[in-house]
Design an enzyme around this catalytic site. Sequence first.
Site, PDB file in Angstrom:
ATOM      1  N   ASP A  67      49.596  54.294  44.473  1.00 23.44           N
ATOM      2  CA  ASP A  67      48.067  53.575  45.128  1.00 23.44           C
ATOM      3  C   ASP A  67      48.268  52.688  45.356  1.00 23.44           C
ATOM      4  O   ASP A  67      48.925  52.197  45.886  1.00 23.44           O
ATOM      5  CB  ASP A  67      47.811  54.021  43.631  1.00 23.44           C
ATOM      6  CG  ASP A  67      48.260  53.389  42.314  1.00 23.44           C
ATOM      7  OD1 ASP A  67      49.413  52.445  42.703  1.00 23.44           O
ATOM      8  OD2 ASP A  67      47.669  53.894  41.672  1.00 23.44           O
ATOM      9  N   ASN A 136      43.019  52.555  29.726  1.00 27.32           N
ATOM     10  CA  ASN A 136      42.166  53.653  29.586  1.00 27.32           C
ATOM     11  C   ASN A 136      42.897  55.192  29.313  1.00 27.32           C
ATOM     12  O   ASN A 136      42.295  56.721  29.235  1.00 27.32           O
ATOM     13  CB  ASN A 136      40.718  53.313  30.320  1.00 27.32           C
ATOM     14  CG  ASN A 136      41.828  53.652  31.693  1.00 27.32           C
ATOM     15  OD1 ASN A 136      42.689  53.968  31.891  1.00 27.32           O
ATOM     16  ND2 ASN A 136      40.256  53.334  32.599  1.00 27.32           N
ATOM     17  N   HIS A 138      44.628  56.291  32.614  1.00 23.66           N
ATOM     18  CA  HIS A 138      45.283  56.569  33.639  1.00 23.66           C
ATOM     19  C   HIS A 138      46.574  56.986  34.075  1.00 23.66           C
ATOM     20  O   HIS A 138      47.416  56.012  33.559  1.00 23.66           O
ATOM     21  CB  HIS A 138      44.266  56.097  34.408  1.00 23.66           C
ATOM     22  CG  HIS A 138      44.969  54.135  34.680  1.00 23.66           C
ATOM     23  ND1 HIS A 138      44.044  52.948  34.606  1.00 23.66           N
ATOM     24  CD2 HIS A 138      45.634  53.305  34.528  1.00 23.66           C
ATOM     25  CE1 HIS A 138      44.870  52.406  35.163  1.00 23.66           C
ATOM     26  NE2 HIS A 138      45.834  52.463  34.830  1.00 23.66           N
ATOM     27  N   GLU A 143      41.411  57.336  37.084  1.00 21.66           N
ATOM     28  CA  GLU A 143      40.176  57.174  35.638  1.00 21.66           C
ATOM     29  C   GLU A 143      40.469  58.766  34.779  1.00 21.66           C
ATOM     30  O   GLU A 143      40.345  59.737  35.358  1.00 21.66           O
ATOM     31  CB  GLU A 143      39.330  55.975  36.095  1.00 21.66           C
ATOM     32  CG  GLU A 143      39.896  55.059  36.877  1.00 21.66           C
ATOM     33  CD  GLU A 143      40.502  54.772  36.540  1.00 21.66           C
ATOM     34  OE1 GLU A 143      41.246  53.924  35.114  1.00 21.66           O
ATOM     35  OE2 GLU A 143      40.168  53.105  36.731  1.00 21.66           O
TER      36      GLU A 143
HETATM   37  C1  F6R Z   1      50.409  50.766  38.881  1.00 21.46           C
HETATM   38  C2  F6R Z   1      49.763  52.354  38.280  1.00 21.46           C
HETATM   39  C3  F6R Z   1      49.418  52.179  37.634  1.00 21.46           C
HETATM   40  C4  F6R Z   1      49.826  51.275  36.165  1.00 21.46           C
HETATM   41  C5  F6R Z   1      48.996  51.331  35.293  1.00 21.46           C
HETATM   42  C6  F6R Z   1      49.696  50.332  34.005  1.00 21.46           C
HETATM   43  O1  F6R Z   1      50.839  51.502  40.667  1.00 21.46           O
HETATM   44  O2  F6R Z   1      48.929  52.941  38.926  1.00 21.46           O
HETATM   45  O3  F6R Z   1      48.589  53.295  36.851  1.00 21.46           O
HETATM   46  O4  F6R Z   1      50.810  51.960  36.414  1.00 21.46           O
HETATM   47  O5  F6R Z   1      47.599  50.478  35.137  1.00 21.46           O
HETATM   48  O6  F6R Z   1      49.496  48.989  34.589  1.00 21.46           O
HETATM   49  P1  F6R Z   1      50.801  47.916  33.899  1.00 21.46           P
HETATM   50  O7  F6R Z   1      51.978  48.419  33.804  1.00 21.46           O
HETATM   51  O8  F6R Z   1      50.365  47.124  34.923  1.00 21.46           O
HETATM   52  O9  F6R Z   1      50.618  47.689  32.674  1.00 21.46           O
END
Ligand code: F6R
Length: 242
Positions: A67, A136, A138, A143
């Site tokens: 992303d 959440n 994702h 989301e």
């Molecule tokens: C990042 C992404 C997100 C993260 C998720 C966890 O490229 O796609 O899905 O993997 O938000 O983030 P952290 O590792 O910062 O807790």
Amino acid sequence: MKIIKTNNYDELSKKGAELLIEEIKKVERPVIGLATGSTPEGLYNEIIKFHKKTKYSFKNVYSFNLDEYIGLAEDNENSYHYYMNEKLFNHIDIPLAQAYVPDGMAEDLKSECTRYEEAIKALGGIDIQLLGLGVNGHIGFNEPGTSFDSRTQIITLEKSTRNANAHFFSSGGEVPEKAISMGVQSIMDTKKIVLLVSGKNKAAALKRFLTEDVTEDFPATILHKHHDVTVIADKEALSELE
Ligand code: F6R
């Protein structure tokens, strides 16, 4: 689904790097899917250490990031392009032209999503995909409520996600409201998935992921339907499951 339990974050990072390197070595032209955020930082350090120590070359590797924020340019410190350059690409020999990150500055964002999907397809799909878990549920920036059929698309970020990521924006600027993300189906199409989950703040999410039925309300649950998923979780993340 395979679950690897580790004592701490260091062990998790080493194990994750080991799996990624193993896969890269197996394939002639490996295509890897990468994530940003706090969780994979240790893994990227391990990859850099491995490259420096062994001189192993990543010249034949192609990568696709999950992303990117819409409206942030590559040289913006808060963009995921910048993160990847800083945390990995600048320290190994992967050619930058082979390291794809969605272009959050594209004039035509819809075409950018299509272009991204086509680029993945043209290389024969992703051999191994790294994922983190959002509190959440994702995966990527998909989301809760995102269709399981989705492919690379424009996503409106939840307030909780923007809050969770605000600490990365300490140098100024607000977390953008929108991002481009590989879709749930794009993730499900990858051949092998490694999901990294670390820390107490992920314990409730990990429990939901491992115990709930498949539901679009908690997107990660779809991974139960993928044929090759390895979850690497540390003790703290597993603490609500004992
Ligand atoms: C990042 C992404 C997100 C993260 C998720 C966890 O490229 O796609 O899905 O993997 O938000 O983030 P952290 O590792 O910062 O807790």
